[in-house]
Structures are given as structure tokens and as C-alpha cells.
Write a protein that holds these residues in place. Sequence first.
Motif, PDB file in Angstrom:
ATOM      1  N   UNK A  80       0.841  -1.205   0.000  1.00 30.17           N
ATOM      2  CA  UNK A  80       0.000   0.000   0.000  1.00 30.17           C
ATOM      3  C   UNK A  80       0.870   1.246   0.000  1.00 30.17           C
ATOM      4  N   UNK A  81       0.520   2.238  -0.856  1.00 35.64           N
ATOM      5  CA  UNK A  81       1.258   3.502  -0.821  1.00 35.64           C
ATOM      6  C   UNK A  81       1.254   4.096   0.586  1.00 35.64           C
ATOM      7  N   UNK A  82       2.355   4.711   0.936  1.00 39.54           N
ATOM      8  CA  UNK A  82       2.497   5.231   2.309  1.00 39.54           C
ATOM      9  C   UNK A  82       1.616   6.446   2.556  1.00 39.54           C
ATOM     10  N   UNK A  83       1.311   7.172   1.516  1.00 35.62           N
ATOM     11  CA  UNK A  83       0.526   8.397   1.680  1.00 35.62           C
ATOM     12  C   UNK A  83      -0.848   8.221   1.054  1.00 35.62           C
ATOM     13  N   UNK A  84      -1.816   8.841   1.639  1.00 31.55           N
ATOM     14  CA  UNK A  84      -3.195   8.980   1.148  1.00 31.55           C
ATOM     15  C   UNK A  84      -4.022   7.704   1.268  1.00 31.55           C
ATOM     16  N   UNK A  85      -3.402   6.560   1.405  1.00 32.77           N
ATOM     17  CA  UNK A  85      -4.132   5.285   1.457  1.00 32.77           C
ATOM     18  C   UNK A  85      -4.136   4.751   2.890  1.00 32.77           C
ATOM     19  N   UNK A  86      -5.302   4.243   3.307  1.00 32.94           N
ATOM     20  CA  UNK A  86      -5.392   3.580   4.603  1.00 32.94           C
ATOM     21  C   UNK A  86      -6.454   2.502   4.524  1.00 32.94           C
ATOM     22  N   UNK A  87      -6.354   1.538   5.420  1.00 37.80           N
ATOM     23  CA  UNK A  87      -7.325   0.446   5.429  1.00 37.80           C
ATOM     24  C   UNK A  87      -7.611   0.060   6.864  1.00 37.80           C
ATOM     25  N   UNK A  88      -8.833  -0.423   7.076  1.00 36.55           N
ATOM     26  CA  UNK A  88      -9.200  -0.910   8.384  1.00 36.55           C
ATOM     27  C   UNK A  88     -10.181  -2.061   8.244  1.00 36.55           C
ATOM     28  N   UNK A  89     -10.251  -2.866   9.279  1.00 39.22           N
ATOM     29  CA  UNK A  89     -11.199  -3.972   9.332  1.00 39.22           C
ATOM     30  C   UNK A  89     -11.664  -4.036  10.781  1.00 39.22           C
ATOM     31  N   UNK A  90     -12.717  -3.267  11.093  1.00 40.34           N
ATOM     32  CA  UNK A  90     -13.138  -3.154  12.494  1.00 40.34           C
ATOM     33  C   UNK A  90     -13.781  -4.438  13.004  1.00 40.34           C
ATOM     34  N   UNK A  91     -13.965  -4.481  14.297  1.00 39.09           N
ATOM     35  CA  UNK A  91     -14.575  -5.654  14.923  1.00 39.09           C
ATOM     36  C   UNK A  91     -15.960  -5.924  14.349  1.00 39.09           C
ATOM     37  N   UNK A  92     -16.697  -4.843  14.122  1.00 40.82           N
ATOM     38  CA  UNK A  92     -18.021  -4.962  13.523  1.00 40.82           C
ATOM     39  C   UNK A  92     -18.034  -4.197  12.210  1.00 40.82           C
ATOM     40  N   UNK A  93     -18.665  -4.756  11.216  1.00 43.94           N
ATOM     41  CA  UNK A  93     -18.806  -4.035   9.957  1.00 43.94           C
ATOM     42  C   UNK A  93     -17.774  -4.418   8.928  1.00 43.94           C
ATOM     43  N   UNK A  94     -17.888  -3.805   7.754  1.00 42.27           N
ATOM     44  CA  UNK A  94     -17.023  -4.197   6.642  1.00 42.27           C
ATOM     45  C   UNK A  94     -15.609  -3.647   6.772  1.00 42.27           C
ATOM     46  N   UNK A  95     -14.739  -4.164   5.950  1.00 36.17           N
ATOM     47  CA  UNK A  95     -13.407  -3.581   5.803  1.00 36.17           C
ATOM     48  C   UNK A  95     -13.533  -2.347   4.909  1.00 36.17           C
ATOM     49  N   UNK A  96     -12.760  -1.322   5.208  1.00 31.03           N
ATOM     50  CA  UNK A  96     -12.798  -0.083   4.445  1.00 31.03           C
ATOM     51  C   UNK A  96     -11.410   0.215   3.884  1.00 31.03           C
ATOM     52  N   UNK A  97     -11.355   0.503   2.595  1.00 30.86           N
ATOM     53  CA  UNK A  97     -10.138   1.043   1.978  1.00 30.86           C
ATOM     54  C   UNK A  97     -10.425   2.513   1.691  1.00 30.86           C
ATOM     55  N   UNK A  98      -9.608   3.379   2.243  1.00 30.39           N
ATOM     56  CA  UNK A  98      -9.842   4.818   2.141  1.00 30.39           C
ATOM     57  C   UNK A  98      -8.712   5.453   1.354  1.00 30.39           C
ATOM     58  N   UNK A  99      -9.078   6.238   0.362  1.00 30.73           N
ATOM     59  CA  UNK A  99      -8.095   6.968  -0.432  1.00 30.73           C
ATOM     60  C   UNK A  99      -8.403   8.453  -0.304  1.00 30.73           C
ATOM     61  N   UNK A 100      -7.484   9.170   0.287  1.00 26.90           N
ATOM     62  CA  UNK A 100      -7.685  10.604   0.463  1.00 26.90           C
ATOM     63  C   UNK A 100      -7.077  11.378  -0.711  1.00 26.90           C
ATOM     64  N   UNK A 101      -7.669  12.532  -0.997  1.00 28.68           N
ATOM     65  CA  UNK A 101      -7.139  13.437  -2.023  1.00 28.68           C
ATOM     66  C   UNK A 101      -6.806  12.664  -3.306  1.00 28.68           C
ATOM     67  N   UNK A 102      -7.800  12.021  -3.855  1.00 33.94           N
ATOM     68  CA  UNK A 102      -7.562  11.150  -5.006  1.00 33.94           C
ATOM     69  C   UNK A 102      -6.963  11.919  -6.175  1.00 33.94           C
ATOM     70  N   UNK A 103      -6.154  11.203  -6.942  1.00 28.88           N
ATOM     71  CA  UNK A 103      -5.552  11.723  -8.179  1.00 28.88           C
ATOM     72  C   UNK A 103      -5.961  10.795  -9.316  1.00 28.88           C
TER      73      UNK A 103
END
Lengths: 116, 113
Positions: free
Chosen positions: A60-83
Motif C-alpha cells: 500500500x502507498x504510504x501516503x493517502x491510502x489507509x485500510x481498516x477492518x473493524x470488529x463490527x462491519x465491513x473492511x474499508x479502503x480509504x483513499x484521500x485526495x484522489x488523483x
Amino acid sequence: NAGVMQNPRHLVRRRGQEARLRCSPMKGHSHVYWYRQLPEEGLKFMVYLQKENIIDESGMPKERFSAEFPKEGPSILRIQQVVRGDSAAYFCASSPRQAGGQETQYFGPGTRLLVL
Amino acid sequence: GQNIDQPTEMTATEGAIVQINCTYQTSGFNGLFWYQQHAGEAPTFLSYNVLDGLEEKGRFSSFLSRSKGYSYLLLKELQMKDSASYLCAVNWPLRGGSYIPTFGRGTSLIVHP
């Protein structure tokens, strides 16, 4: 038993906006993987998560990208300030145990992100 | 990537046999997968090989030679619906230490009447 669910299936964003991609693994699967697929290219591994833990984010790119998989709910891939270069198909896969060895990954239908 | 090579595109005739080759760098190898992906859809699992030899599943067979870093997917009695991309994926340890399948670029197979 429903398969891996991803939503939205298509997402359009303007440069600078945020994109949030969701993945619900198959029932009973606690391991989730995100891949990115650019046109005419193979699936590129991004991140591997278990519930509440990032196991491997070496793709995963070090900047702008993050991911989580919480105890409840779906996994989320988040991309900030998309290009524009973020435009791609993003696939989620799940497995009941860590992929590797004979463990098969089951893929969702993907989210196609288009950045204008 | 870890040097997974597949032909970009192949064409074949309905009813024929086609072999799709995949070569890979052998160090750290821990198994090889083949997936099928129709345009705009999710990859679906076809086969897994970790030992040398041929695994047969109906019209599809997969072969592995670990010492040569070589695998092939054999499709018999081709049907139009077999037109798809075929992805070779190798289990390697990632930089983070996990064994996660690493995918090649895929081979686009076109089956014509």
C-alpha cells in the motif's frame, strides 16, 4: 452463503476528493485482502487485514491510502485526495485462514474507481 | 513483482486444446494458483499446485515443475465461454513476511468459432 460483497461497484470522484471502498467478507472469513488492478495489468497486492489488525501493508502507498477492518462491519479502503492515477479496479478477497498454502482466496466483484 | 511471466494474449478455436504457460522466480516459492477472470468480473479459483505434476479437473488441468519455475494451464474442448483472462499467482513471502499470492499480468484468451 453470500459471497464477498463490495460496494459501491462504481465510484466517480473528482481530484482531491476522498474515496471510501467497502468490503464484506464471506461469512466465517476473518482474513481480508485488498488488491488494485490497473488496465492491462495484473492484480497488485495492497494490504492484508484480520479483524482489528493490519497484518501486512507492504503493498500500500504510504501516503493517502489507509485500510481498516473493524470488529463490527465491513473492511474499508480509504483513499484521500484522489488523483487520476488512482483510477483502477479495487478488488477485495477473503479467506477463512491466512492465504498461502492451500488456502484459497475468494474475490468480490470489485469497485471501479474513476477519478475525473 | 517477482518476475511472473505469462503470454499477454492467445487465441484458439472452439473445441480445440490450449496451453497457457507461466514462469516464475523460484526462490521462496510456496504454491501456485490459477484463476479465471471474465471481463468486468471477479477472479474465480481454478487450481492450486504445490507439488510437481499434473492436477486434472474436468476440462482444465494444471501442471507444475518447481525446479524449472514453470507451470501451465491446459484447457480442453474449448467453449466460447472460456474466453477470459487467466491469472497465474504464486505464493511468496511479502516484505511484511506474509505468504500472499502474487499475480502475473494474466493471459487474455480469445476463443473463436
